[in-house]
Design an enzyme around this catalytic site. Structure first.
Site, PDB file in Angstrom:
ATOM      1  N   GLY A 149       0.786  -1.224   0.000  1.00  0.00           N
ATOM      2  CA  GLY A 149       0.000   0.000   0.000  1.00  0.00           C
ATOM      3  C   GLY A 149       0.819   1.275   0.000  1.00  0.00           C
ATOM      4  O   GLY A 149       0.247   2.363  -0.109  1.00  0.00           O
ATOM      5  N   TYR A 150       2.139   1.189   0.123  1.00  0.00           N
ATOM      6  CA  TYR A 150       2.965   2.392   0.133  1.00  0.00           C
ATOM      7  C   TYR A 150       3.197   2.881  -1.296  1.00  0.00           C
ATOM      8  O   TYR A 150       3.864   2.223  -2.093  1.00  0.00           O
ATOM      9  CB  TYR A 150       4.310   2.121   0.799  1.00  0.00           C
ATOM     10  N   GLN A 151       2.622   4.030  -1.581  1.00  0.00           N
ATOM     11  CA  GLN A 151       2.760   4.673  -2.894  1.00  0.00           C
ATOM     12  C   GLN A 151       2.463   3.695  -4.037  1.00  0.00           C
ATOM     13  O   GLN A 151       3.212   3.572  -4.991  1.00  0.00           O
ATOM     14  CB  GLN A 151       4.150   5.293  -3.052  1.00  0.00           C
TER      15      GLN A 151
ATOM     16  N   GLY B 253       2.642   0.546  -4.410  1.00  0.00           N
ATOM     17  CA  GLY B 253       3.594  -0.526  -4.698  1.00  0.00           C
ATOM     18  C   GLY B 253       4.965  -0.064  -5.127  1.00  0.00           C
ATOM     19  O   GLY B 253       5.880  -0.885  -5.272  1.00  0.00           O
TER      20      GLY B 253
END
Length: 346
Positions: free
Chosen positions: A60-62, A64
């Protein structure tokens, strides 16, 4: 750097885990303060050069791109067997549920996407990012066990849950011969110590590793008030976590600064040295070289018992914030949720 065993596993991890939330395409996600590819890889490589072998990211960070940058840095600058990679998967989406994607299928889909993003053959620690009240717990555990048995994941962990949830999950896993959670990633630092009520004692009893996030309280424990970073200015969620307790927290922050001056070290070193007396390996975000050096140096600072008591003395109880506040349920409700998730599975 110093190293330790990660709970009930054979993973040897550095006493600092580099958090990768600050890495990722700043034009492709929720945050504008993240580092693009070249700068991200430079910081990750700096960490590797300083003995950090434990890295935490999430799908979920940026969107992928954090996973992508981490994977590329590892492939280009380290031997795979020397690095411990942790990443996290999200709960089922509304579209998943509408399309009858089961919890098991969802996990298979998620892990394949993360492996593709990372460009790696396996993940050392695969973490349940937050409790999914819309998916039976048995389905989550069965899906995780399947990917462990397939060799795609070595161990599983959990984040953003209550102690009763972790205890119930591991009990259900043990009853069914599934892989158990070997680590917990919760919100814990010198100005937010609510994990000490139930989670920390549970982990100490069951040898579950503790790898807390927000180790420096989004920078509050690394500088005096008024010295704001780009993230502190732009990250709404980080502001939300501490806005209501600024006055209560200030006395502790002042004491961190006082000890830092006494020891001729940074506030970062004092704050992380305290945390390292409590947990297995704190997750520390880094977007500049001095963030890495401060975190690495903290493992060599030995605070006295008197120092620790001095830092802890002003603390007062804090309300739950963020994900955990959203997930808060009563004891009665928790039993209903447990019964719903385990019905006909025991």
């Amino acid at each position: 750097m110093k190293y330790t065993k990660l709970g009930n596993s054979d993973l040897k991890v550095s006493k600092i885990c580099m958090g990768c939330m600050g890495f990722g395409d700043p034009t492709n996600g929720m945050h504008t303060w993240t580092l693009p590819e070249r700068e991200s890889i430079e910081i990750i490589t700096n960490g590797l050069d300083n003995g950090i072998n434990f890295f935490d990211t999430a799908i979920g960070y940026q969107n992928g791109t954090s996973e992508q940058y981490l994977g590329k840095a590892i492939r280009e600058n380290a031997s795979r067997q020397d690095v411990v990679v942790a990443t996290k998967f999200l709960p089922r989406s509304e579209d998943d549920m509408k399309n009858n994607i089961s919890g098991q299928k969802h996990i298979h889909n998620m892990v394949e996407k993360s492996l593709s993003n990372l460009g790696l053959d396996y993940i050392d620690l695969y973490i349940y990012h937050m409790w999914d009240y819309n998916t039976p717990l048995y389905d989550i555990l069965e899906g995780l066990n399947e990917i462990v048995e397939q060799g795609k994941v070595r161990y599983i962990g959990i984040s953003n849950c209550f102690a009763w949830q972790l205890a119930k999950a591991n009990a259900l896993a043990e009853m069914n011969g599934f892989a158990k959670f070997i680590s917990i990633q919760g919100h814990y630092n010198l100005i937010f110590r609510e994990e000490e009520r139930e989670m920390i004692p549970l982990c100490q009893t069951d040898n579950i590793a503790t790898t807390p996030y927000s180790s420096l309280a989004s920078g509050r424990l690394s500088r005096l008030p008024g010295e704001e970073s780009k993230r502190m200015k732009e990250d709404y969620y980080a502001k939300l976590k501490y806005h209501s307790t600024e006055a209560q927290d200030l006395e502790i922050i002042k004491r961190v600064n006082e000890l830092a001056l006494n020891y001729d070290v940074s506030m970062t070193e004092v704050s992380l040295s305290w945390l390292n007396t409590k947990v297995t390996s704190p997750i520390v975000g880094a977007t500049k070289p001095h963030h890495v050096s401060g975190a690495v140096s903290s493992v060599d600072l030995n605070l006295s018992l008197k120092d620790i008591e001095y830092l802890e003395e002003p603390y007062v109880a804090h309300d739950l914030v963020g994900v955990m506040a959203d997930n808060k349920v009563s004891a009665t409700d928790s039993e209903k949720v447990w019964a719903k998730h385990t019905k006909d599975k025991i």
